[in-house]
Design a protein around this motif. Sequence first.
Motif, PDB file in Angstrom:
ATOM      1  N   VAL A   5     -13.799  -3.743  -5.266  1.00 48.62           N
ATOM      2  CA  VAL A   5     -13.323  -2.400  -4.709  1.00 48.62           C
ATOM      3  C   VAL A   5     -13.773  -1.601  -5.908  1.00 48.62           C
ATOM      4  O   VAL A   5     -13.970  -0.308  -5.411  1.00 48.62           O
TER       5      VAL A   5
ATOM      6  N   SER B 232      -6.123  -8.246   0.927  1.00 51.29           N
ATOM      7  CA  SER B 232      -5.393  -6.898   1.237  1.00 51.29           C
ATOM      8  C   SER B 232      -5.540  -5.872   0.095  1.00 51.29           C
ATOM      9  O   SER B 232      -5.075  -4.583   0.126  1.00 51.29           O
TER      10      SER B 232
ATOM     11  N   GLU C 114      -7.043   1.583  -1.594  1.00 53.11           N
ATOM     12  CA  GLU C 114      -7.945   2.566  -0.883  1.00 53.11           C
ATOM     13  C   GLU C 114      -7.611   4.049  -1.404  1.00 53.11           C
ATOM     14  O   GLU C 114      -8.562   5.014  -1.662  1.00 53.11           O
ATOM     15  N   PRO C 115      -6.357   4.490  -1.488  1.00 54.70           N
ATOM     16  CA  PRO C 115      -6.206   5.865  -2.002  1.00 54.70           C
ATOM     17  C   PRO C 115      -6.107   6.023  -3.467  1.00 54.70           C
ATOM     18  O   PRO C 115      -5.893   7.114  -3.938  1.00 54.70           O
TER      19      PRO C 115
ATOM     20  N   ASP D 201     -17.159  -0.643  -4.847  1.00 49.70           N
ATOM     21  CA  ASP D 201     -17.157  -0.054  -3.487  1.00 49.70           C
ATOM     22  C   ASP D 201     -16.876   1.487  -3.502  1.00 49.70           C
ATOM     23  O   ASP D 201     -17.270   2.512  -2.863  1.00 49.70           O
ATOM     24  N   LYS D 202     -16.170   1.895  -4.554  1.00 49.21           N
ATOM     25  CA  LYS D 202     -15.712   2.933  -4.901  1.00 49.21           C
ATOM     26  C   LYS D 202     -16.674   3.935  -5.359  1.00 49.21           C
ATOM     27  O   LYS D 202     -16.845   5.174  -5.487  1.00 49.21           O
TER      28      LYS D 202
ATOM     29  N   ALA E 206       0.947  -1.265   0.023  1.00 47.16           N
ATOM     30  CA  ALA E 206      -0.029   0.016   0.076  1.00 47.16           C
ATOM     31  C   ALA E 206       0.912   1.336  -0.011  1.00 47.16           C
ATOM     32  O   ALA E 206       0.741   2.259  -0.729  1.00 47.16           O
TER      33      ALA E 206
ATOM     34  N   ALA F   8      -8.273  -4.160  -1.117  1.00 45.33           N
ATOM     35  CA  ALA F   8      -8.947  -2.895  -0.759  1.00 45.33           C
ATOM     36  C   ALA F   8      -8.277  -2.030  -0.120  1.00 45.33           C
ATOM     37  O   ALA F   8      -8.199  -0.764  -0.514  1.00 45.33           O
ATOM     38  N   LYS F   9      -7.332  -2.452   0.785  1.00 47.40           N
ATOM     39  CA  LYS F   9      -6.465  -1.546   1.512  1.00 47.40           C
ATOM     40  C   LYS F   9      -5.665  -1.087   0.728  1.00 47.40           C
ATOM     41  O   LYS F   9      -5.172   0.143   0.782  1.00 47.40           O
TER      42      LYS F   9
END
Length: 613
Positions: free
Chosen positions: A175, A142, A148-149, A178-179, A115, A144-145
């Motif tokens: 993902v 992992s 995430e940004p 979700d976004k 990440a 999604a984490k």
Amino acid sequence: MSAEMPAAPAEVPVPLAEGLESTREAWEKATAAVLRKTRKLAEDAPDSDAWATLTTTTLDGIEVTPLGTPELTSGLPPTGLPGQAPFTRGTEALRENRAWDVRSWFTDPDGQRTADEVVTDLENGVNSLWLTLGTDGVPTDSLAKVLEPVFIDLAPVVVQDLHDPLGAARALVAVIEDKAVQAHHGCNLGVDPVGTAVRARLDLGGGETDLGVAVEAARLALPLGIGAIVVDGTAVHDAGGSDVQELAYLLAAGATYLRVLTEAGLTVDEAAGLLEFRIAATDEQFPTIAKFRAARRTWARVAELSGVAESGRGQRQHGVTSRPMMTSYDPYVNMLRTTVASFAAGVGGAAAVTVLPFDEPLGLPEAFSRRIARNTSGLLIGESHVAKVTDPAGGSHLVEQLTDDLARAAWAGLAELDGSGLEDGGGVLEALDLVAERILATRDARGLLVAKRAMPLTGVSEFPNLHEEQPERRPYPTAPAVFRYAHEFEAMRDDRVATPVFLATMGPIAAHTARATFAANLFAAGGIDTVAAGATSGVDEVLAAYDGAPVVCLTGHDSAYAEWGTDLVAALREAGASYVVVAGKADVGADDSVVAGLDALAFLRRTREELAS
């Protein structure tokens, strides 16, 4: 897919430089003069022999001439314009920002570290991501984490998992959903059961090979407007295949996916829009440029025969710097290799380019190597302005001829796969035995070139530093499966011989240094150290320096060999040498000789056996 490529019109001779002072004969004369000075051309040879002397032949039998001339291209078919069929000059008329995507590769199993690396890369010039997920890389849970940004509507994301491709695909879809944004059209779920089957057939790892996976991925991708399948030519390249074999495989695999998807109910245009093609880029600059151009031209022909609308026949390409060309010893040389390879992929028209970190053969890359990798494309684009024009190689007589040669050879390769059952229901999967047979033959041919150092590997087969300290890297969860060109030399380096070879240097330094250096480098390439006698003037001085080593190599001038070489060999044998080698072709009673062009691997194996006995 049995239709032929459009035939080239009859060749019409064209003057080399009409209206200019330079002539073909003047080039031949100047070039021949240089070749004679370097003894690469006989004194009595005609100047025109410079062409044959400097022409190289690829593993596919394609000639690469030292100079492009209008005669090479006078009979070639039109290449069209960028963004227009046959897309030889590029899939787009103008690339967005006139540059390729700088695409970083992520495979670290530490989710937090990955990440952090994603953020660092995106903040420093990278604009698309390629993640290996699952047991071979980043944990799927992992993802999604890690993302995430990431603004997934701006930065394309491609995932890959050979063992659970649908698991990786569903994770990326989750993902995106979700976004709640429209994902970039360059995103791809990255399934490739055909490529996985090729790797499994060639003992480079296994995974999911069910073609139904491609259909499931297509159904996930279509509503999101993203890609579903990566037709991965590196499956063939990493196994040791040639450029033409990689291209023919890409065509066959792509055609297989079109058939499978249309049989599942998709239109042929929908199916073609779901594909991205991953192609290896090597440090052979001109063949690599031509390979990317030939890939687009031949795929446009496959798409045309399949009924794809002309606007959808352009091939989206992801260039990846070659893993097989990389070396674990003297790994910093890999920076030079990947710079040439990324330049060639970009100039060749790849939509995205991944520069693998220079320490990729050693393990998980560190911050420094990741920075160098992303900066390579950044410098080519931002400072060298390589991407300022579309198809910068277009019009080069050499590149245009190479493009045509590769395209025609690839089409012939596709026809050969056709004859092996490509259209009998299972697609290219029915021709895997033939694919493997051709790749293994290429491995052998390349292996002979590497063994004879006709294909030199800097830092390994040439100019090795036997005492170098390799950088230490964390291990991969699963090391990428690849048939590296340097593997036989590197295996010897991994198993260094404890006993050195004694260099019986004959005469002053100026007289023996050339052959002593040549011999020492050769022995070092096989994990063998050397000890030299230094400047000597006769048998007694060499014997005084002799340390009792079982293997001795004479290095000196031919005149010294003729004067006292035979006596020296006899004296060394009496002093304990069991195996005597001479650098050169002198008849001094030696057991072996070291000359340019020898099978270095075979010689080094013999020497290691003598040292171990």
